[in-house]
Design a protein around this motif. Sequence first.
Motif, PDB file in Angstrom:
ATOM      1  N   VAL A  12      -0.076   2.219 -26.475  1.00 29.52           N
ATOM      2  CA  VAL A  12       0.275   3.182 -27.528  1.00 29.52           C
ATOM      3  C   VAL A  12      -0.004   2.597 -28.913  1.00 29.52           C
ATOM      4  CG1 VAL A  12       2.160   4.459 -28.610  1.00 29.52           C
ATOM      5  CG2 VAL A  12       1.978   4.378 -26.118  1.00 29.52           C
ATOM      6  N   LEU A  13       0.426   1.361 -29.129  1.00 30.33           N
ATOM      7  CA  LEU A  13       0.261   0.735 -30.442  1.00 30.33           C
ATOM      8  C   LEU A  13      -1.213   0.501 -30.769  1.00 30.33           C
ATOM      9  CD1 LEU A  13       3.210  -1.842 -30.391  1.00 30.33           C
ATOM     10  CD2 LEU A  13       3.033   0.266 -31.741  1.00 30.33           C
ATOM     11  N   ILE A  14      -1.979   0.069 -29.786  1.00 29.68           N
ATOM     12  CA  ILE A  14      -3.407  -0.175 -30.026  1.00 29.68           C
ATOM     13  C   ILE A  14      -4.143   1.142 -30.281  1.00 29.68           C
ATOM     14  CG2 ILE A  14      -5.547  -0.832 -28.835  1.00 29.68           C
ATOM     15  CD1 ILE A  14      -4.010  -3.232 -27.721  1.00 29.68           C
ATOM     16  N   ALA A  15      -3.829   2.170 -29.508  1.00 30.80           N
ATOM     17  CA  ALA A  15      -4.451   3.479 -29.737  1.00 30.80           C
ATOM     18  C   ALA A  15      -4.080   4.015 -31.118  1.00 30.80           C
ATOM     19  CB  ALA A  15      -4.033   4.463 -28.647  1.00 30.80           C
ATOM     20  N   ALA A  16      -2.841   3.770 -31.540  1.00 30.43           N
ATOM     21  CA  ALA A  16      -2.401   4.213 -32.864  1.00 30.43           C
ATOM     22  C   ALA A  16      -3.140   3.450 -33.963  1.00 30.43           C
ATOM     23  CB  ALA A  16      -0.893   4.005 -33.010  1.00 30.43           C
ATOM     24  N   ALA A  17      -3.350   2.153 -33.768  1.00 30.16           N
ATOM     25  CA  ALA A  17      -4.062   1.352 -34.772  1.00 30.16           C
ATOM     26  C   ALA A  17      -5.503   1.843 -34.933  1.00 30.16           C
ATOM     27  CB  ALA A  17      -4.053  -0.125 -34.360  1.00 30.16           C
ATOM     28  N   TYR A  18      -6.184   2.079 -33.817  1.00 31.35           N
ATOM     29  CA  TYR A  18      -7.548   2.618 -33.884  1.00 31.35           C
ATOM     30  C   TYR A  18      -7.546   3.965 -34.609  1.00 31.35           C
ATOM     31  CZ  TYR A  18     -10.007  -0.676 -30.770  1.00 31.35           C
ATOM     32  OH  TYR A  18     -10.621  -1.777 -30.235  1.00 31.35           O
ATOM     33  N   MET A  19      -6.586   4.816 -34.283  1.00 29.29           N
ATOM     34  CA  MET A  19      -6.531   6.140 -34.890  1.00 29.29           C
ATOM     35  C   MET A  19      -6.346   6.057 -36.401  1.00 29.29           C
ATOM     36  SD  MET A  19      -3.764   9.215 -34.207  1.00 29.29           S
ATOM     37  CE  MET A  19      -2.401   8.168 -34.768  1.00 29.29           C
ATOM     38  N   LEU A  20      -5.424   5.206 -36.856  1.00 26.07           N
ATOM     39  CA  LEU A  20      -5.151   5.098 -38.288  1.00 26.07           C
ATOM     40  C   LEU A  20      -6.365   4.580 -39.047  1.00 26.07           C
ATOM     41  CD1 LEU A  20      -1.494   3.725 -38.149  1.00 26.07           C
ATOM     42  CD2 LEU A  20      -2.236   6.027 -38.786  1.00 26.07           C
ATOM     43  N   PHE A  21      -7.038   3.570 -38.497  1.00 25.16           N
ATOM     44  CA  PHE A  21      -8.245   3.065 -39.152  1.00 25.16           C
ATOM     45  C   PHE A  21      -9.340   4.120 -39.149  1.00 25.16           C
ATOM     46  CE2 PHE A  21      -6.583  -1.310 -38.664  1.00 25.16           C
ATOM     47  CZ  PHE A  21      -6.907  -1.801 -39.927  1.00 25.16           C
ATOM     48  N   ASP A  22      -9.481   4.830 -38.037  1.00 28.75           N
ATOM     49  CA  ASP A  22     -10.528   5.841 -37.919  1.00 28.75           C
ATOM     50  C   ASP A  22     -10.324   6.974 -38.921  1.00 28.75           C
ATOM     51  OD1 ASP A  22     -12.901   6.458 -36.753  1.00 28.75           O
ATOM     52  OD2 ASP A  22     -12.096   7.239 -34.893  1.00 28.75           O
ATOM     53  N   ILE A  23      -9.072   7.344 -39.140  1.00 27.02           N
ATOM     54  CA  ILE A  23      -8.775   8.465 -40.037  1.00 27.02           C
ATOM     55  C   ILE A  23      -8.786   8.030 -41.504  1.00 27.02           C
ATOM     56  CG2 ILE A  23      -7.000  10.124 -40.744  1.00 27.02           C
ATOM     57  CD1 ILE A  23      -6.124  10.290 -37.831  1.00 27.02           C
ATOM     58  N   PHE A  24      -8.107   6.922 -41.805  1.00 25.11           N
ATOM     59  CA  PHE A  24      -7.883   6.546 -43.204  1.00 25.11           C
ATOM     60  C   PHE A  24      -8.850   5.485 -43.731  1.00 25.11           C
ATOM     61  CE2 PHE A  24      -3.682   7.981 -41.634  1.00 25.11           C
ATOM     62  CZ  PHE A  24      -3.525   9.066 -42.487  1.00 25.11           C
ATOM     63  N   ASN A  25      -9.738   4.984 -42.886  1.00 26.85           N
ATOM     64  CA  ASN A  25     -10.700   3.980 -43.332  1.00 26.85           C
ATOM     65  C   ASN A  25     -12.127   4.465 -43.116  1.00 26.85           C
ATOM     66  OD1 ASN A  25     -11.183   1.387 -44.496  1.00 26.85           O
ATOM     67  ND2 ASN A  25     -11.675   0.559 -42.467  1.00 26.85           N
ATOM     68  N   ASN A  26     -12.319   5.771 -43.334  1.00 21.17           N
ATOM     69  CA  ASN A  26     -13.656   6.372 -43.265  1.00 21.17           C
ATOM     70  C   ASN A  26     -14.323   6.111 -41.922  1.00 21.17           C
ATOM     71  OD1 ASN A  26     -15.796   7.865 -44.321  1.00 21.17           O
ATOM     72  ND2 ASN A  26     -16.857   6.042 -45.086  1.00 21.17           N
ATOM     73  N   ARG A  27     -13.544   6.314 -40.833  1.00 22.95           N
ATOM     74  CA  ARG A  27     -14.031   6.140 -39.463  1.00 22.95           C
ATOM     75  C   ARG A  27     -14.602   4.747 -39.224  1.00 22.95           C
ATOM     76  NH1 ARG A  27     -15.838  10.686 -41.364  1.00 22.95           N
ATOM     77  NH2 ARG A  27     -17.963   9.936 -41.490  1.00 22.95           N
ATOM     78  N   LEU A 266     -12.889  10.166 -33.361  1.00 27.12           N
ATOM     79  CA  LEU A 266     -12.608  10.264 -31.930  1.00 27.12           C
ATOM     80  C   LEU A 266     -11.310   9.554 -31.554  1.00 27.12           C
ATOM     81  CD1 LEU A 266     -13.580  11.293 -29.200  1.00 27.12           C
ATOM     82  CD2 LEU A 266     -14.900   9.177 -28.937  1.00 27.12           C
ATOM     83  N   ALA A 267     -10.908   8.561 -32.355  1.00 28.72           N
ATOM     84  CA  ALA A 267      -9.681   7.832 -32.035  1.00 28.72           C
ATOM     85  C   ALA A 267      -8.447   8.732 -32.084  1.00 28.72           C
ATOM     86  CB  ALA A 267      -9.501   6.651 -32.992  1.00 28.72           C
ATOM     87  N   LEU A 268      -8.519   9.858 -32.798  1.00 25.69           N
ATOM     88  CA  LEU A 268      -7.391  10.793 -32.832  1.00 25.69           C
ATOM     89  C   LEU A 268      -7.173  11.446 -31.467  1.00 25.69           C
ATOM     90  CD1 LEU A 268      -5.184  12.501 -34.120  1.00 25.69           C
ATOM     91  CD2 LEU A 268      -6.972  14.005 -35.054  1.00 25.69           C
ATOM     92  N   PRO A 269      -8.194  12.120 -30.885  1.00 25.78           N
ATOM     93  CA  PRO A 269      -7.974  12.657 -29.539  1.00 25.78           C
ATOM     94  C   PRO A 269      -7.756  11.576 -28.491  1.00 25.78           C
ATOM     95  CG  PRO A 269     -10.240  13.043 -30.259  1.00 25.78           C
ATOM     96  CD  PRO A 269      -9.486  12.582 -31.453  1.00 25.78           C
ATOM     97  N   ILE A 270      -8.292  10.362 -28.711  1.00 24.41           N
ATOM     98  CA  ILE A 270      -8.029   9.278 -27.756  1.00 24.41           C
ATOM     99  C   ILE A 270      -6.543   8.941 -27.760  1.00 24.41           C
ATOM    100  CG2 ILE A 270      -8.407   6.829 -27.235  1.00 24.41           C
ATOM    101  CD1 ILE A 270     -11.249   7.122 -28.256  1.00 24.41           C
ATOM    102  N   PHE A 271      -5.940   8.868 -28.954  1.00 24.45           N
ATOM    103  CA  PHE A 271      -4.502   8.583 -29.042  1.00 24.45           C
ATOM    104  C   PHE A 271      -3.698   9.662 -28.311  1.00 24.45           C
ATOM    105  CE2 PHE A 271      -0.393   9.238 -31.125  1.00 24.45           C
ATOM    106  CZ  PHE A 271       0.180   7.979 -30.960  1.00 24.45           C
TER     107      PHE A 271
END
Length: 291
Positions: A12-27, A266-271
């Motif tokens: 959960v935490l790793i998927a959340a980290a990928y999602m946050l970077f993907d969304i807020f760090n220009n993918r 894509l990290a958003l739907p992955i999360f």
Amino acid sequence: MDLLLIRIASAVLIAAAYMLFDIFNNRNVPGMLAYATLGYGAVLTLLYLSTTAILVSAAIAFVVLGIGYMIYKAGQIGAADVIEFAALSLIIPIQPLPLLMNNLRQFGIPFVVSVLISTGLAALVIVPLYYIPKARRTNRLMQVSKGSMLKAATVAGAYLLFAVALERIGGITLRGSVILAVLLIGSATITLFEDPITSAMVRYTTVSKFDEGDLIAFNLMSKQDIEATKKKVKRFDRLVTPELIKEMRAKHITSKFPVYKEALPLALPIFIGVAISLLLGNIFIFILPTL
């Protein structure tokens, strides 16, 4: 703490980290983070202290990396997404009993398969809800071609035939009917509005604005333009690589190209897929007529 709980929390935490970077760090997911999660997953695999379990986990991860790499080179997915799937497969190799439905057998299905299915379902819901209104707000072309209508009708018909076949085989549950309905509506809608959705994801940019890992929308380019560019640039392909950027700059290519700069992270739907898989298990099981 139970090792399975550590694995679940880690996923959960790793998927959340990928999602946050993907969304807020220009993918853009930092390479250090991606490889660190892969290494962390390998450590958790070794903690099984069982040769069979370690080999199974490693085999699943290698298959994910191998298939993922081919999809990445074809320009269909980002490198960080491939590594994320591989890391998740190392952290939890086999789908555990779901937290909310722990009486539902999972038949030894790899966890990453459950995540992929749920990720696809989440994307089918998110994409039309986000991009169709965006296409309308930005005055993108909202016309629907006859070809798109035909393809959407074909997709819907295929799902309906599948549902009828399941009903004849042994019946389908209410939960299965809901999942199939979501799949049908999402797939048909995306197919019907394929052109406006694609346009809403794309920005026309020059080589100076290319970033490594960008995807060029070949479906918005004519065959003539693609072939002409390939004659000038040997490495020209869907996937933007450092070598491609270097060659195009060296040859002073000034044309603008349609690039998926506004594509769904894509990290958003992955999360969401990870959460669904942990809470409910493999959702495809709900569709099976025997359950």
